[in-house]
Every structure is written in C-alpha cells, then in structure tokens.
Design an enzyme around this catalytic site. Structure first.
Site, PDB file in Angstrom:
ATOM      1  N   ASP A 197       0.836  -1.195   0.000  1.00 58.38           N
ATOM      2  CA  ASP A 197       0.000   0.000   0.000  1.00 58.38           C
ATOM      3  C   ASP A 197       0.874   1.250   0.000  1.00 58.38           C
ATOM      4  O   ASP A 197       0.635   2.188  -0.742  1.00 58.38           O
ATOM      5  CB  ASP A 197      -0.961   0.008   1.190  1.00 58.38           C
ATOM      6  CG  ASP A 197      -0.267  -0.178   2.538  1.00 58.38           C
ATOM      7  OD1 ASP A 197       0.930  -0.525   2.586  1.00 58.38           O
ATOM      8  OD2 ASP A 197      -0.943   0.014   3.565  1.00 58.38           O
ATOM      9  N   ASP A 205       7.200   3.569   3.102  1.00 57.47           N
ATOM     10  CA  ASP A 205       7.458   4.711   3.966  1.00 57.47           C
ATOM     11  C   ASP A 205       8.969   4.855   4.161  1.00 57.47           C
ATOM     12  O   ASP A 205       9.632   5.566   3.436  1.00 57.47           O
ATOM     13  CB  ASP A 205       6.726   4.482   5.292  1.00 57.47           C
ATOM     14  CG  ASP A 205       6.741   5.687   6.199  1.00 57.47           C
ATOM     15  OD1 ASP A 205       7.577   6.588   6.011  1.00 57.47           O
ATOM     16  OD2 ASP A 205       5.921   5.736   7.116  1.00 57.47           O
ATOM     17  N   THR A 232      10.574  -2.265   6.169  1.00 56.04           N
ATOM     18  CA  THR A 232       9.789  -3.499   6.044  1.00 56.04           C
ATOM     19  C   THR A 232      10.030  -4.143   4.686  1.00 56.04           C
ATOM     20  O   THR A 232      10.236  -5.352   4.578  1.00 56.04           O
ATOM     21  CB  THR A 232       8.290  -3.206   6.234  1.00 56.04           C
ATOM     22  OG1 THR A 232       8.101  -2.634   7.521  1.00 56.04           O
ATOM     23  CG2 THR A 232       7.459  -4.469   6.115  1.00 56.04           C
ATOM     24  N   LYS A 248       6.698   7.288  -0.075  1.00 53.73           N
ATOM     25  CA  LYS A 248       7.053   8.513   0.630  1.00 53.73           C
ATOM     26  C   LYS A 248       8.478   8.949   0.316  1.00 53.73           C
ATOM     27  O   LYS A 248       9.317   8.147  -0.093  1.00 53.73           O
ATOM     28  CB  LYS A 248       6.894   8.330   2.142  1.00 53.73           C
ATOM     29  CG  LYS A 248       5.462   8.300   2.608  1.00 53.73           C
ATOM     30  CD  LYS A 248       5.421   8.330   4.127  1.00 53.73           C
ATOM     31  CE  LYS A 248       4.022   8.380   4.653  1.00 53.73           C
ATOM     32  NZ  LYS A 248       4.005   8.473   6.124  1.00 53.73           N
ATOM     33  N   ASP A 263      -4.533   2.768   7.266  1.00 58.32           N
ATOM     34  CA  ASP A 263      -5.261   2.994   8.510  1.00 58.32           C
ATOM     35  C   ASP A 263      -4.489   3.852   9.503  1.00 58.32           C
ATOM     36  O   ASP A 263      -3.297   4.092   9.346  1.00 58.32           O
ATOM     37  CB  ASP A 263      -5.568   1.652   9.175  1.00 58.32           C
ATOM     38  CG  ASP A 263      -4.335   1.028   9.801  1.00 58.32           C
ATOM     39  OD1 ASP A 263      -4.351   0.774  11.012  1.00 58.32           O
ATOM     40  OD2 ASP A 263      -3.340   0.786   9.086  1.00 58.32           O
TER      41      ASP A 263
END
Length: 175
Positions: A100, A103, A107, A131, A159
């Site tokens: 999704d 950043d 990960t 990002k 979220d």
C-alpha cells in the site's frame, strides 16, 4: 474528518486512484506477459489496492499473502514483525510484492531479503504510495502509483490504529 485525535482532509480522489491502478496493471501485464508472476500482497494495508490491481491484470497469475508489520500509531516502529508467512513454494518464481505504501523502506527491504532467501527467480515491488524517505534512500520500487511527501495518510486500505481503511479516497492528516 476526524479520526481519534487527528483531522484528515481528502488528498487523492477515488477516480484518480483507480486510474493509477489501471495504469499500473497495464504495465505489469505487459512486463510479465511471458512469465506469469506470483503476486504477494502485504496485509493488512494493501488488501484493497491488491484486489483492484489484480482484477485488472490481464495475464495468468497466482496470488499468495504475507502479513508483516512495523507500524505503531503514525510512525514505523523499526521492528519487523512477520505474522503470517507464505504458505507455498516461491522457489524459482517471479514475485511481485504488492504494498500500500513504502514509507521508510525498512519493512520492504527485510521482506525482499526473506524472499531472496527462499530462492525466488526475481522480486519486484508495486506500491500505491511511496514517501520521500524511501526515495531518498533509493529503495528499489519498480512500479509506483503516487510519490508523496512525508504525509500521514489513510483510506483505501491504509489505517490509523486500525481505523479508516474503508474510505474510498485517500486522506492526509493535518499534522
């Protein structure tokens, strides 16, 4: 709109998002027309993006899932937590990780390393959002929907402490 302690405003509209998803699906379908990939959506955040993307893929493909996490609240915790692993052999397969958002890239780098350790033939990444910190670190993402600054966003699967995934649009926090 307010979720918990943050105010959010619309950032990317649903039609704009779906146009980008269609464009990414066309690129991936063209690039993998001779080697059907295994799509590996990263849960939970990518589930809406992955569903919309894979529905638009025009070549044969397989789908498996992985669940990893490094987020707590509005920032990355820096600790990778593999919660659910791949339940099929990916040895000698072409894999496309579906994210999704990229950043910090922490990960993603760990996940790519794990997949290479499983003997995949190739591994590429498609992400809806990337990002600035990931761009500054030159994190290799072959397919990018939108490059954004360091906004905190939700909606379309993204979220804030489990809330906001269900919105069709992507919103950014007024931090």
């Amino acid at each position: 709109m307010k979720i918990r302690d943050l105010e959010f405003r619309e950032f990317i509209s649903e039609p704009e998002t779906l146009r980008k998803v269609q464009s990414l699906a066309e690129l991936i379908s063209r690039d993998y027309q001779d080697n059907p990939p295994v799509f590996l959506p990263v849960l939970n955040g990518s589930f809406i993006f992955a569903a919309d993307l894979i529905k638009r893929i025009t070549i044969p493909c397989r789908v498996s899932f992985v669940k990893v996490s490094s987020y707590e609240g509005t920032s990355s915790s820096g600790q990778l937590k593999s919660l659910i692993g791949v339940d099929e052999s990916l040895f000698n397969q072409d894999v496309v990780i579906v994210e999704d958002i990229v950043d910090t890239g922490f990960t993603l780098l760990k996940l790519v390393d794990e997949l290479k350790g499983l003997g995949v033939r190739s591994v590429e990444v498609v992400t809806l959002l990337r990002k600035r910190p990931a761009r500054e670190k030159n994190i290799n993402v072959r397919y990018v929907g939108f490059d954004i600054d360091n906004e905190f966003v939700l909606g379309y699967g993204l979220d804030y402490d489990g809330l906001g995934r269900n919105y069709k649009e992507i919103y950014k926090a007024d931090l």
